[in-house]
Design a protein around this motif. Structure first.
Motif, short mmCIF file in Angstrom:
data_model
loop_
_atom_site.label_atom_id
_atom_site.label_comp_id
_atom_site.label_asym_id
_atom_site.label_seq_id
_atom_site.Cartn_x
_atom_site.Cartn_y
_atom_site.Cartn_z
N ILE A 68 -50.06 -6.67 -13.84
CA ILE A 68 -50.39 -7.70 -14.41
C ILE A 68 -49.00 -8.06 -14.09
O ILE A 68 -48.14 -6.92 -14.15
N ASP A 69 -48.39 -9.37 -14.31
CA ASP A 69 -47.26 -10.08 -13.52
C ASP A 69 -46.54 -9.67 -15.37
O ASP A 69 -46.93 -9.66 -16.21
N GLU A 70 -45.07 -10.27 -14.89
CA GLU A 70 -44.26 -10.42 -15.92
C GLU A 70 -44.45 -11.34 -17.10
O GLU A 70 -44.32 -11.25 -17.56
N GLY A 71 -44.74 -12.59 -16.54
CA GLY A 71 -45.31 -13.75 -17.66
C GLY A 71 -45.77 -14.53 -16.72
O GLY A 71 -45.35 -15.31 -15.23
N LEU A 72 -45.08 -16.51 -17.43
CA LEU A 72 -45.48 -17.67 -17.52
C LEU A 72 -43.86 -18.33 -17.03
O LEU A 72 -43.20 -18.09 -17.90
N SER A 73 -44.01 -18.98 -15.73
CA SER A 73 -42.48 -19.47 -15.41
C SER A 73 -43.00 -21.29 -16.47
O SER A 73 -44.51 -20.93 -17.60
N GLU A 74 -42.07 -22.28 -17.03
CA GLU A 74 -41.75 -22.99 -17.08
C GLU A 74 -43.08 -24.29 -16.99
O GLU A 74 -43.96 -24.88 -18.19
N ASP A 75 -43.42 -24.03 -16.13
CA ASP A 75 -44.54 -24.79 -15.57
C ASP A 75 -46.35 -24.60 -15.86
O ASP A 75 -47.14 -24.07 -14.75
N ALA A 76 -45.89 -22.74 -16.02
CA ALA A 76 -46.77 -22.07 -16.06
C ALA A 76 -48.74 -21.48 -14.86
O ALA A 76 -48.70 -21.10 -14.23
N TYR A 77 -47.31 -21.06 -14.53
CA TYR A 77 -47.26 -19.94 -13.06
C TYR A 77 -46.93 -18.77 -13.07
O TYR A 77 -45.85 -18.51 -13.92
N MET A 78 -47.64 -17.62 -12.66
CA MET A 78 -47.26 -16.50 -12.92
C MET A 78 -45.87 -16.05 -12.36
O MET A 78 -45.34 -16.59 -11.09
N LEU A 79 -45.26 -15.20 -13.01
CA LEU A 79 -43.48 -15.33 -12.30
C LEU A 79 -43.60 -12.95 -12.23
O LEU A 79 -44.25 -12.17 -12.97
N PRO A 80 -43.52 -12.18 -11.42
CA PRO A 80 -43.33 -13.12 -9.87
C PRO A 80 -43.56 -14.09 -9.00
O PRO A 80 -43.90 -15.35 -8.62
N GLY A 81 -45.75 -13.52 -9.42
CA GLY A 81 -46.56 -14.74 -9.14
C GLY A 81 -46.49 -14.44 -7.39
O GLY A 81 -45.88 -13.54 -6.53
N ILE A 82 -47.60 -14.88 -6.97
CA ILE A 82 -48.09 -14.55 -5.13
C ILE A 82 -47.85 -16.12 -5.02
O ILE A 82 -48.54 -16.42 -4.01
N GLY A 83 -47.30 -17.29 -5.37
CA GLY A 83 -47.20 -18.22 -5.40
C GLY A 83 -48.60 -18.66 -5.43
O GLY A 83 -49.67 -18.21 -6.59
N ASP A 84 -48.88 -20.32 -5.41
CA ASP A 84 -50.25 -20.92 -6.16
C ASP A 84 -51.55 -20.34 -4.70
O ASP A 84 -51.63 -20.30 -3.03
N PHE A 85 -52.10 -19.78 -5.57
CA PHE A 85 -53.41 -18.20 -4.61
C PHE A 85 -54.15 -19.54 -3.95
O PHE A 85 -54.71 -19.56 -2.79
N GLY A 86 -54.71 -20.23 -4.42
CA GLY A 86 -55.88 -21.41 -3.93
C GLY A 86 -54.93 -22.51 -2.83
O GLY A 86 -55.39 -22.43 -1.86
N ASP A 87 -53.58 -22.67 -2.68
CA ASP A 87 -52.75 -23.22 -2.43
C ASP A 87 -53.00 -22.40 -0.65
O ASP A 87 -53.45 -23.49 0.65
N ARG A 88 -52.54 -21.46 -1.25
CA ARG A 88 -52.14 -20.94 0.24
C ARG A 88 -53.17 -20.06 1.20
O ARG A 88 -53.20 -20.02 2.03
#
Length: 94
Positions: A68-88
């Motif tokens: 469970i990640d820390e939270g969401l950025s202003e753009d609703a991405y997970m933080l710290p996250g793993i980047g955009d998983f689908g794009d990667r």
């Protein structure tokens, strides 16, 4: 026998900016006759906001995650996250 079925919904993440889109996929399983209590959403990583969004809409769905990640950025991405998983995963990030 029909009410014994288990619906597994898998995804790389549960949270972020596409949570409502992913939650709609639970509805497909319900339309196929899988009781909500028999749906398990399995994902790699999530945030509390994603868990809350799914549980509010589908209170009987169980969620299994590895982190469970820390939270969401202003753009609703997970933080710290793993980047955009689908794009990667599909190599579409440019």
């Amino acid at each position: 026998m029909h009410d014994q079925r288990l619906g597994l919904r898998r995804g790389p993440y549960g949270g972020g900016r596409r949570t409502p889109h992913h939650a709609d996929r639970h509805e497909v399983l319900r339309e196929l006759g899988v009781p909500e209590e028999h749906i398990v959403f399995v994902n790699f990583i999530t945030v509390a906001e994603g868990i809350t969004a799914v549980c509010e809409r589908y209170p009987g769905v169980r969620i299994v995650t590895s982190a469970i990640d820390e939270g969401l950025s202003e753009d609703a991405y997970m933080l710290p996250g793993i980047g955009d998983f689908g794009d990667r995963y599909f190599g579409t990030n440019r």
